[in-house]
Write an enzyme that holds these catalytic residues in place. Sequence first.
Site, short mmCIF file in Angstrom:
data_model
loop_
_atom_site.label_atom_id
_atom_site.label_comp_id
_atom_site.label_asym_id
_atom_site.label_seq_id
_atom_site.Cartn_x
_atom_site.Cartn_y
_atom_site.Cartn_z
N GLU A 1 0.82 -1.22 0.00
CA GLU A 1 0.00 0.00 0.00
C GLU A 1 0.85 1.26 0.00
O GLU A 1 0.46 2.28 -0.57
CB GLU A 1 -0.95 0.01 1.19
CG GLU A 1 -2.11 -0.98 1.09
CD GLU A 1 -1.76 -2.37 1.60
OE1 GLU A 1 -0.56 -2.63 1.93
OE2 GLU A 1 -2.68 -3.21 1.69
N MET B 1 23.87 9.70 3.26
CA MET B 1 23.61 10.97 3.93
C MET B 1 23.85 10.87 5.43
O MET B 1 24.42 11.77 6.05
CB MET B 1 22.17 11.42 3.64
CG MET B 1 21.86 12.83 4.07
SD MET B 1 22.97 14.07 3.36
CE MET B 1 22.00 14.67 1.98
N LYS C 1 -17.44 -1.43 5.76
CA LYS C 1 -17.85 -2.37 4.73
C LYS C 1 -19.36 -2.40 4.52
O LYS C 1 -19.84 -2.44 3.39
CB LYS C 1 -17.36 -3.78 5.12
CG LYS C 1 -17.50 -4.79 3.99
CD LYS C 1 -16.90 -6.13 4.38
CE LYS C 1 -16.99 -7.11 3.23
NZ LYS C 1 -16.44 -8.42 3.59
N PHE D 1 -11.28 -7.73 13.79
CA PHE D 1 -10.19 -8.15 12.90
C PHE D 1 -9.92 -7.08 11.86
O PHE D 1 -10.84 -6.58 11.22
CB PHE D 1 -10.57 -9.48 12.21
CG PHE D 1 -9.53 -9.93 11.23
CD1 PHE D 1 -8.27 -10.31 11.65
CD2 PHE D 1 -9.81 -9.95 9.86
CE1 PHE D 1 -7.29 -10.72 10.74
CE2 PHE D 1 -8.85 -10.36 8.95
CZ PHE D 1 -7.58 -10.74 9.38
N GLN D 2 -8.67 -6.72 11.71
CA GLN D 2 -8.23 -5.67 10.77
C GLN D 2 -8.93 -4.34 11.00
O GLN D 2 -9.27 -3.64 10.06
CB GLN D 2 -8.36 -6.15 9.31
CG GLN D 2 -7.39 -7.28 9.00
CD GLN D 2 -7.20 -7.54 7.51
OE1 GLN D 2 -8.10 -7.30 6.71
NE2 GLN D 2 -6.04 -8.04 7.14
#
Lengths: 175, 555
Positions: B48, B468, B160, B110-111
């Site tokens: 993502e 760097m 959802k 969940f999630q």
Amino acid sequence: MEKHTLAVLVENSPGVLTRVAGLFARRGFNIDSLAVGRTDRDDVSRMTIVVEGDKPFIEQVTKQLHKLIDVIKISNITEDEYVDRELVMIKVTAEPSQRVEIMHIAGIFRARVVDLGSKTLTFECTGTEGKINAFEESLRPYGIKELVRTGKIAMLRGSKYVALSLAPSREVENA
Amino acid sequence: MTVAEALIECLERENVEIVFGYPGGAVLPIYDALYHSTKIKHVLVRHEQGGVHAADGYARVSGKVGVCIATSGPGATNLVTGIANAYMDSVPLVLFTGQVPRIQIGTDAFQEVDITGITLPITKHNYLLKDPSKLPVVVKNAFHVAATGRPGPVLIDIPKDVAQAIISFKYPSTVKLRGYKPTYKGHPSKISEIAKLVGKAKRPVIYAGGGVLASQASEELLKLAEAISAPVTNTFMGLAGFPGDHPLFLGMLGLHGTRYANLAITECDLLIGLGARFDDRVVMNINSFAPHATVVHIDIDPAEIGKVIATNVPLVGDVKMILKELLPLIEKVDRSEWLERIQALKAQYPLSYDRESGLKPQFIIEQLWKCTKGDATIVTDVGQHQMWVAQYYHFKKPRSLVSSGGLGCMGFGLPASVGAALALPPGSKVILVTGDGSIQMTIQELATMMEQCLNVKIILLNNSALGMVRQLQEYYCEGRHMATHFQFHPDFEALAKAYGIPAYTFKTEEDVIKGLPEFLDSPGPAFVNCIIPREENVLPMVPAGKGIGESVECG
């Protein structure tokens, strides 16, 4: 460092308090007091926010608040004549023998008894921050069991007001 | 129709052609609706973070709003870095995340994550869509907020069951947001005040940032600079907003800016800040920044004005609109003395590097410029290579540099190059300059690149170190290189080939001179691993705590 009282009109939407409080936290602005409730319009809430700082600081606070989409209007009402009030409820230890004495003090501050226990008295008192502080100090010797304050709410004096109907354009003037 | 179907309809009405995303359980209804769209192309990324960076690269190059979809929970949290990146660089994005059904919100389902809470400080605005009927209004508002004023990312979290709910669809034609009305038109009295100041100034400098690109004001900036004979310095975000080969161009200023840009700032008597925010990497020590200058600050975001330094003339508005108003008021003044001084500074303190030991990264960037003459879109990652590009590549056209400025987000480059390539007509030159640290953070997006048949040329400046940070350790930790020297590297050439990308290695200047033109002209994607010395530092640099007039040129 002076205290500034901001009247902030916001959308009455979920999360708006989090947005404002979160902004203060992440930008390192300290809130002295914050009171929030809905206005005469269901869709608009009003926050009274007291912050301490110099002018550039307050300007930055105001500008950052303006960036929140849910913030509709901000007025620094400290720049004008205004009235402000706070409500406190104090539960104080009061043996029956002390009641008269304590109620006499309450009378001086025009506080009202809202509850009576066998060994306690509960008062409500409204006023400016200074008056509330004085009332609290007067009761302290008797033993304060519980204290709750609303935070300051404030309004402009006279015919001026902070409301949406006469809200000027939200565009920031190039002051 | 369902909310999910309505969402796709909304995207089509907003002329969205490409969405980047990664599917999952909570966005199943949205993906199912997307299946039926003939107008929207979905680009499946491999992570993502790659999706949001790609949408970001797409937005920076096209000027349109980038769109990305992720599922709830880990899908949403994987967007966070990319959202913060877009927020810091004011890139317009609209992000959609799935959420658990409304009844499960707050139950640690969940999630489930509170993504609107998490992204509160890094979005311009965000929504948790609880009322299905509000979807069209929310999407309309989101695109408006993302693209107008100072642009930025807006996130919409859709449970959802909301996505599955049935609504009657009506797309609003206007936006009503009483708390959001950006100021575009500059105050006329301030504009004439600026014109007067410009007339009086003997040593003006224009300091131009990303706002010039956002408001498409490059043409007006060029006119202004030429009209008032003022040298122009760009912030990193402002690069490509002014022609890099123009005699008035001073290059980038600040920490790794040119000495002549930093000295011009130090000597100027009028500083005109355009769409720039006086960032700490630009200003360095506040007390010695433009100490002799009257400061004019023009920006669309009122909160940026006066935030860092005191401003003499603040002006809120759109840079392009303001410059258009300002230009007719400008009087020509002879500034040959100042321009001679600038030429002298340029001659005295040119950018330079030592070509003695090995293949120098600066040389590669110089050759890259010679080969492309600025006719390419350059995407970079974050680190030393990014600064060498900023110093040695001369940008010609607006939006031809895509890079993570404010957040300094390693791993941005590869996915952003995917987005950039998709925003341009096929056959356009997109060149990713990256480092061996950065590319490994999002290297999985090589698969996305190949799947989309994108023509991206990847130039890896490989010093086997986190250059760097290594450089910082050199200066500030007495050379103790803790955790900055890689002890193991994959065979990058073989790795690229594993993805089906023709790959090469450059080890000498001769390799570059011979190989680079052919590499850049080859059809399709290509990868080159350039082995550069580990010890090379980005110079000049302003030591910590010093003013920008005090940069050093050697290690």
